[in-house]
Design a protein around this motif. Structure first.
Motif, PDB file in Angstrom:
ATOM      1  N   LEU A  63       1.962  -9.370   1.379  1.00 38.29           N
ATOM      2  CA  LEU A  63       0.907 -10.372   1.417  1.00 38.29           C
ATOM      3  C   LEU A  63       0.992 -11.350   0.245  1.00 38.29           C
ATOM      4  O   LEU A  63       0.338 -12.398   0.249  1.00 38.29           O
ATOM      5  N   HIS A  64       1.806 -11.040  -0.723  1.00 40.11           N
ATOM      6  CA  HIS A  64       1.969 -11.923  -1.879  1.00 40.11           C
ATOM      7  C   HIS A  64       3.040 -12.981  -1.645  1.00 40.11           C
ATOM      8  O   HIS A  64       3.301 -13.797  -2.529  1.00 40.11           O
ATOM      9  N   ASP A 107      -4.792   1.709  -6.404  1.00 45.08           N
ATOM     10  CA  ASP A 107      -4.276   0.477  -7.002  1.00 45.08           C
ATOM     11  C   ASP A 107      -3.751  -0.464  -5.924  1.00 45.08           C
ATOM     12  O   ASP A 107      -3.930  -1.680  -6.018  1.00 45.08           O
ATOM     13  N   PHE A 108      -3.110   0.108  -4.902  1.00 45.41           N
ATOM     14  CA  PHE A 108      -2.598  -0.737  -3.828  1.00 45.41           C
ATOM     15  C   PHE A 108      -3.748  -1.358  -3.032  1.00 45.41           C
ATOM     16  O   PHE A 108      -3.710  -2.546  -2.685  1.00 45.41           O
ATOM     17  N   ASN A 109      -4.785  -0.572  -2.745  1.00 47.69           N
ATOM     18  CA  ASN A 109      -5.956  -1.107  -2.043  1.00 47.69           C
ATOM     19  C   ASN A 109      -6.555  -2.281  -2.804  1.00 47.69           C
ATOM     20  O   ASN A 109      -6.901  -3.310  -2.209  1.00 47.69           O
ATOM     21  N   GLU A 110      -6.662  -2.131  -4.114  1.00 44.88           N
ATOM     22  CA  GLU A 110      -7.210  -3.195  -4.947  1.00 44.88           C
ATOM     23  C   GLU A 110      -6.310  -4.432  -4.897  1.00 44.88           C
ATOM     24  O   GLU A 110      -6.783  -5.557  -4.787  1.00 44.88           O
ATOM     25  N   TRP A 111      -5.009  -4.216  -4.998  1.00 40.21           N
ATOM     26  CA  TRP A 111      -4.053  -5.336  -4.949  1.00 40.21           C
ATOM     27  C   TRP A 111      -4.157  -6.084  -3.623  1.00 40.21           C
ATOM     28  O   TRP A 111      -4.196  -7.317  -3.595  1.00 40.21           O
ATOM     29  N   LEU A 130      -6.070 -11.009  -0.487  1.00 38.47           N
ATOM     30  CA  LEU A 130      -6.868 -11.667   0.549  1.00 38.47           C
ATOM     31  C   LEU A 130      -7.799 -12.700  -0.063  1.00 38.47           C
ATOM     32  O   LEU A 130      -7.937 -13.822   0.450  1.00 38.47           O
ATOM     33  N   VAL A 131      -8.438 -12.339  -1.147  1.00 36.84           N
ATOM     34  CA  VAL A 131      -9.329 -13.276  -1.840  1.00 36.84           C
ATOM     35  C   VAL A 131      -8.546 -14.489  -2.319  1.00 36.84           C
ATOM     36  O   VAL A 131      -8.999 -15.637  -2.201  1.00 36.84           O
ATOM     37  N   GLU A 132      -7.348 -14.246  -2.843  1.00 40.85           N
ATOM     38  CA  GLU A 132      -6.517 -15.344  -3.349  1.00 40.85           C
ATOM     39  C   GLU A 132      -6.140 -16.311  -2.225  1.00 40.85           C
ATOM     40  O   GLU A 132      -6.138 -17.532  -2.415  1.00 40.85           O
ATOM     41  N   GLY A 135      -7.402   0.873   7.687  1.00 45.10           N
ATOM     42  CA  GLY A 135      -8.806   1.202   7.842  1.00 45.10           C
ATOM     43  C   GLY A 135      -9.682  -0.001   7.534  1.00 45.10           C
ATOM     44  O   GLY A 135      -9.332  -1.135   7.837  1.00 45.10           O
ATOM     45  N   TYR A 136     -10.811   0.237   6.873  1.00 45.20           N
ATOM     46  CA  TYR A 136     -11.790  -0.824   6.610  1.00 45.20           C
ATOM     47  C   TYR A 136     -11.879  -1.192   5.134  1.00 45.20           C
ATOM     48  O   TYR A 136     -12.298  -2.297   4.790  1.00 45.20           O
ATOM     49  N   GLY A 137     -11.463  -0.271   4.267  1.00 47.50           N
ATOM     50  CA  GLY A 137     -11.684  -0.407   2.836  1.00 47.50           C
ATOM     51  C   GLY A 137     -11.264  -1.716   2.199  1.00 47.50           C
ATOM     52  O   GLY A 137     -12.090  -2.419   1.598  1.00 47.50           O
ATOM     53  N   PRO A 138      -9.974  -2.096   2.276  1.00 44.44           N
ATOM     54  CA  PRO A 138      -9.548  -3.312   1.574  1.00 44.44           C
ATOM     55  C   PRO A 138     -10.202  -4.575   2.124  1.00 44.44           C
ATOM     56  O   PRO A 138     -10.475  -5.519   1.377  1.00 44.44           O
ATOM     57  N   TYR A 139     -10.476  -4.611   3.419  1.00 37.63           N
ATOM     58  CA  TYR A 139     -11.135  -5.783   4.014  1.00 37.63           C
ATOM     59  C   TYR A 139     -12.602  -5.840   3.601  1.00 37.63           C
ATOM     60  O   TYR A 139     -13.152  -6.919   3.359  1.00 37.63           O
ATOM     61  N   GLU A 140     -13.233  -4.677   3.502  1.00 39.06           N
ATOM     62  CA  GLU A 140     -14.624  -4.636   3.050  1.00 39.06           C
ATOM     63  C   GLU A 140     -14.732  -5.129   1.611  1.00 39.06           C
ATOM     64  O   GLU A 140     -15.627  -5.924   1.277  1.00 39.06           O
ATOM     65  N   THR A 141     -13.797  -4.692   0.773  1.00 39.81           N
ATOM     66  CA  THR A 141     -13.794  -5.128  -0.626  1.00 39.81           C
ATOM     67  C   THR A 141     -13.599  -6.629  -0.724  1.00 39.81           C
ATOM     68  O   THR A 141     -14.331  -7.332  -1.442  1.00 39.81           O
ATOM     69  N   ALA A 142     -12.614  -7.149   0.018  1.00 40.27           N
ATOM     70  CA  ALA A 142     -12.324  -8.582  -0.020  1.00 40.27           C
ATOM     71  C   ALA A 142     -13.501  -9.398   0.517  1.00 40.27           C
ATOM     72  O   ALA A 142     -13.882 -10.417  -0.075  1.00 40.27           O
TER      73      ALA A 142
END
Length: 505
Positions: free
Chosen positions: A110-111, A188-192, A197-199, A219-226
């Motif tokens: 994604l980067h 750490d990967f989930n956070e990255w 996505l935010v970027e 799952g839902y975690g990284p999208y929920e965070t973003a």
């Protein structure tokens, strides 16, 4: 069978193969005007558990692959495609992944941004191209969804860099996708991933993401965070899952509402050509949910996907019933792959990606690798104009077609009965004292149908005088007291009639 009727009038429907529209239809002025995020209202569900941007209810979505529609193969040459979409009256484009320099669904991470699809090698210039494309779309009131990948990265040189740098972010090698799966257990990967996505939103102004393979793998975690961070920054973005999800106020709706993984019994939108459309809406049949305790059809928004890049062929094939009856007028968010609207020929070719395959076979091909033949649009101009006319009707009656209750099963739709039980179920969409009747003739012969007006089901008084307007020809064809009327439809034709009360003094 219909009871005897008081008033009889024959409503002609022109044969679309020979129709003459005169000036070509341009729906661009009917596309809802985009508001800045600060003015976008987040509409909450009745139970307060979900909130969705108010503009979602106006969406008509078309999927585009950049190098198949661009004049130069890059995002810089997308003006023709955007103008075409605006002319239709479509207000959302889903762009296949602008990532890396290989097959976008193969993924390098994604980067990465594709130098081939942006026409630029330097990062700053790549962001500028992406942002300019979004700006040009927004000038036409078209929302943009970028496709993002969450399964892993390919084994190609570009995709192998991240696993070498961050081996803990990856799991096993997955031969089916020829790459390494992401390790979603790694915090750490989930956070990255969420920060990436935010970027993408901050750097491009994109309206949201179609999340490939979701809710599987990530799952839902990284999208929920973003999504939470983007809301805090003032961005009211859209997140669309590919497969049926439990939503969880993370995914606003799913790309394939009738798609059941992993067995996938239905991929393209043909359900309503086989079963009763109204019964399916009211029961929620085949509207998949991932929450075992939830009833099917309980969500507010569902797409009706005619086709996508994974489809083997176009579904519509010049049929107004296939595209209008099922998608444009039904209580769904219409979605299809570019070309359905003019019957683009399904002639597959071995393109940039498949040339790398030593043994390309037809089963590997899909609409993703199909030629977009713009000249075919002119050859099939009559059908394209009809599609635009149907979209125009939807845009001119937002109070009816953009009404989405909290529970989809409560949609403003009811059955319309005719004297032909062998045909597809006719239906009405209604609200605020008006009803639009959608009447298909899916037989192989012209037919004269007797159509009963469902007065009480649509909130009309059968004692009132009514006016009937043929919306496809913009003609008032009858007014007075009547219980039913007759209409002539060509083989494969679709009648669209507005019924409303006429005030008398």
């Amino acid at each position: 069978m219909l009871k005897s009727h008081i008033y009889h009038v024959v409503l002609p429907v022109l044969c679309w193969g020979s129709i003459a529209f005169g000036a070509m239809i341009d729906n661009s002025s009917l596309v809802p005007v985009m508001k800045p995020d600060a003015e976008v209202r987040l509409e909450k569900s009745n139970d307060g558990t979900r909130e969705i941007p108010d503009w979602v209810k106006s969406l008509i979505i078309v999927e585009l692959r950049v190098d198949a529609v661009s004049t130069d193969g890059t995002l810089k040459g997308m003006e023709r495609a955007l103008d075409h979409v605006a002319e239709m009256g479509v207000n959302c484009v889903w762009i296949t992944p602008p990532l890396n320099d290989g097959n976008g669904y193969g993924n390098f991470g994604l980067h990465t941004i594709s130098p081939r699809l942006t026409g630029e090698k330097e990062r700053a210039e790549q962001w500028a191209v992406l942002r300019n494309f979004v700006v040009q779309a927004h000038k036409r009131n078209i929302r943009v969804l970028f496709d993002v990948i969450n399964w892993g990265v390919t084994k190609h040189e570009g995709g192998a860099k991240l696993p070498k740098e961050k081996p803990e972010w990856f799991g096993e090698y997955y031969p089916k996708y020829a790459g390494w799966l992401f390790n979603w257990k790694n915090k750490d990967f989930n956070e990255w991933y969420a920060s990436q996505l935010v970027e993408w939103v901050r750097m491009t102004g994109v309206d949201g993401f179609r999340c490939d393979c979701s809710p599987f793998y990530a799952g839902y975690g990284p999208y929920e965070t973003a999504k939470k961070r983007l809301r805090e920054l003032g961005y009211k973005t859209l997140f669309v899952a590919e497969w049926a999800s439990a939503r969880k106020n993370v995914f606003d709706f799913d790309q394939a509402s009738m798609l059941k993984a992993p067995d996938v019994p239905r991929w393209v939108g043909d359900a309503f050509l086989e079963k009763n459309l109204v019964d399916m809406v009211k029961s929620g049949e085949e509207l998949v949910v991932r929450d075992e305790e939830a009833a099917p059809g309980k969500e507010r928004f569902y797409t009706y996907m005619l086709s996508c890049h994974d489809s083997k062929n176009y579904l519509v094939k010049g049929s107004p019933i296939a595209i209008g009856y099922q998608a444009i007028f039904a209580p769904f968010l219409p979605l299809w792959y570019i070309g359905e609207e003019w019957n683009n020929p399904s002639e597959f070719f071995v393109d940039y990606y498949y040339k790398r395959d030593k043994h390309p076979t037809p089963e590997k091909w899909s609409l993703y690798s199909n030629v977009i033949d713009w000249q075919a649009k002119e050859k099939n101009r009559d059908f394209f104009e009809q599609v635009k006319k149907m979209i125009r009707i939807r845009r001119q009656h937002p109070e009816i077609f953009e009404y989405f209750p909290d529970d989809h099963r409560d949609s403003n739709i009811c059955k319309v009965f005719t004297d032909r039980d062998d045909l597809l179920q006719a239906y009405a969409r209604f609200r605020d004292g008006k009803a639009i009747l959608i009447v298909p003739n899916n037989s192989g012969k012209p037919a004269t149908l007797q159509i009963s007006i469902p007065f009480r089901n649509v909130g009309l008084n059968p004692r009132d005088q009514v006016r009937i307007t043929d919306l496809q020809n913009d003609k008032t064809v009858a007014s007075g007291k009547m219980l039913n009327f007759s209409a002539q439809l060509p083989a494969g034709g679709l009648g669209v009639y507005l019924v409303q009360s006429v005030k008398t003094h």
